[in-house]
Motif scaffolding. Structure first.
Motif, PDB file in Angstrom:
ATOM      1  N   CYS A 234      18.613  31.645   3.824  1.00  0.00           N
ATOM      2  CA  CYS A 234      18.175  32.199   2.492  1.00  0.00           C
ATOM      3  C   CYS A 234      18.541  33.794   2.539  1.00  0.00           C
ATOM      4  N   ASP A 235      18.438  34.298   1.372  1.00  0.00           N
ATOM      5  CA  ASP A 235      18.798  35.869   1.233  1.00  0.00           C
ATOM      6  C   ASP A 235      17.373  36.689   0.914  1.00  0.00           C
ATOM      7  N   ASN A 346      27.366  32.428   7.082  1.00  0.00           N
ATOM      8  CA  ASN A 346      27.821  31.231   7.158  1.00  0.00           C
ATOM      9  C   ASN A 346      26.658  30.216   7.016  1.00  0.00           C
ATOM     10  N   HIS A 347      25.313  30.788   7.007  1.00  0.00           N
ATOM     11  CA  HIS A 347      24.374  29.626   6.997  1.00  0.00           C
ATOM     12  C   HIS A 347      23.667  29.662   5.410  1.00  0.00           C
ATOM     13  N   ASN A 348      23.891  30.542   4.607  1.00  0.00           N
ATOM     14  CA  ASN A 348      23.425  30.636   3.279  1.00  0.00           C
ATOM     15  C   ASN A 348      24.325  30.496   2.215  1.00  0.00           C
ATOM     16  N   GLU A 349      25.580  30.288   2.587  1.00  0.00           N
ATOM     17  CA  GLU A 349      26.695  30.380   1.241  1.00  0.00           C
ATOM     18  C   GLU A 349      26.426  29.197   0.670  1.00  0.00           C
ATOM     19  N   PHE A 350      26.200  28.052   1.079  1.00  0.00           N
ATOM     20  CA  PHE A 350      26.029  26.778   0.267  1.00  0.00           C
ATOM     21  C   PHE A 350      24.653  26.861  -0.643  1.00  0.00           C
ATOM     22  N   TYR A 351      23.704  27.466  -0.090  1.00  0.00           N
ATOM     23  CA  TYR A 351      22.563  27.547  -0.624  1.00  0.00           C
ATOM     24  C   TYR A 351      22.694  28.581  -2.122  1.00  0.00           C
TER      25      TYR A 351
END
Length: 363
Positions: A234-235, A346-351
């Protein structure tokens, strides 16, 4: 019942808080409503053969939210929650698996299940709401309470459905301390507690912002994984620290740190949602498969906190229009939405893309 906080409706708050504690410990409670219903309820995720012994009547049933029922392809749905009779179709293992979507892919051909085609009772709606307040999965076992259940805690349905509003109205400042932060040395942390002694919210007051003009502020829902551990899913951590820096650089303001983990579903359920995301579902689909709405947060507590701090107008750091609408609906004048976004990884771009496409975030 007297209260150190004055005239807040403490009795109703306390009985709900006690019921939450009982359910989390795996105990049963009785929910009553104005129509005379008395329902013994238990958390479905704790279902075992021994627990089902108390739910053996012909009227025993499993309650699921419409969100969860739709995932299980239960049709037609009449009202929310949906009731499934236990007799002849549901054993303890099936009940636990129907409550928990993280095992759905292990049981692709379950059913068909029958449902009661009637409008839900007020006590049934309150039973599922109570599971949400307990940060459990929103699925409940219910049966008409027997005379032998007189030793169980009884809680009115009206107290459950009104809990969020009553708890917000009963917030009081209980602590205030100077806490210099890495990005804002002139900071204070102020603690707010509801009248029943329930979960606390915090405000980080930076500088000495004027009460005569709109304050620069942010509503930040706690995120253990992002805020404390630096999770890349998340961010949240970036938003938290970025907001503190922005407010400090602007000369002052306030950040409200709200105890609404996982958009209001709690940490344990958020971890279940993460597991569902690893199975290929996006963040909105994961919450809905769990039986929750995409966002279960409420913003009345934030509005009360701002009022207690002396602010009635805010320049809100957010990309979420629902926060703006929620504060306005609670009587706070949001004079400006100040953009507050950070680059994806790379881990939260879809989120983040899902929040933009499905939740209307202005990213």
């Amino acid at each position: 019942m007297s209260s150190p906080f004055g005239s807040a409706p403490v009795s109703a708050l306390v009985v709900v808080d006690r019921a939450v504690s009982e359910l989390r410990r795996g105990l049963d409670v009785v929910v009553t409503d104005d129509a005379g219903q008395r329902l013994r309820i238990s958390a479905a995720e704790y279902a075992t053969p021994d627990r089902l012994a108390g739910f053996s009547g012909a009227d025993a049933r499993l309650l699921l939210t419409n969100r969860r029922a739709a995932t299980l392809k239960l049709r037609p749905l009449i009202g929310d929650p949906v009731a499934l009779p236990l007799a002849g179709q549901l054993d303890a293992a099936t009940i636990a698996s129907l409550a928990d979507p993280t095992v759905d892919l292990d049981h692709p051909l379950r059913g068909p299940f029958s449902i009661l085609r009637r409008a839900p009772l007020a006590a049934e709606f309150a039973a599922v709401k109570l599971m949400k307040l307990a940060r459990l999965l929103p699925a409940a076992l219910v049966v008409e309470a027997a005379s032998t259940d007189d030793g169980l805690l009884e809680v009115p349905a009206s107290a459950i459905t009104g809990y969020d509003d009553m708890a917000a109205r009963g917030l009081r400042i209980v602590s205030d301390a100077r806490v210099p932060l890495a990005d804002a040395e002139a900071a204070r942390i102020i603690g707010f507690r509801p009248a029943d002694g329930g979960i606390e919210h915090l405000a980080i007051l930076i500088g000495d912002p004027s009460r005569r003009e709109p304050v620069l502020g942010r509503l930040h829902s706690e995120c253990f994984t992002g805020d404390l551990l630096g999770s890349l899913r998340c961010d949240c951590g970036e938003q938290l620290r970025g907001a503190i820096r922005t407010i400090a650089e602007a000369g002052g303001g306030v950040l409200l740190y709200l105890a609404q983990e996982g958009r209001g579903i709690g940490l344990m359920n958020k971890l279940k949602a993460y597991r569902l995301q690893d199975q290929g579902f996006d963040t909105v689909e994961a919450n809905e498969r769990l039986g929750f709405d995409p966002d279960e947060r409420i913003f009345r507590p934030a509005a009360e906190m701002l009022r207690l701090l002396g602010f009635d107008a805010v320049r809100l750091l957010t990309n979420n229009p629902e926060k703006v609408a929620g504060l306005k609906a609670s009587g706070i004048n949001v004079v400006e939405r100040v953009p507050h976004a950070f680059p994806a990884n790379n881990h939260n771009e879809f989120y983040l893309a899902t929040k933009k496409a499905k939740s209307g975030h202005l990213l």
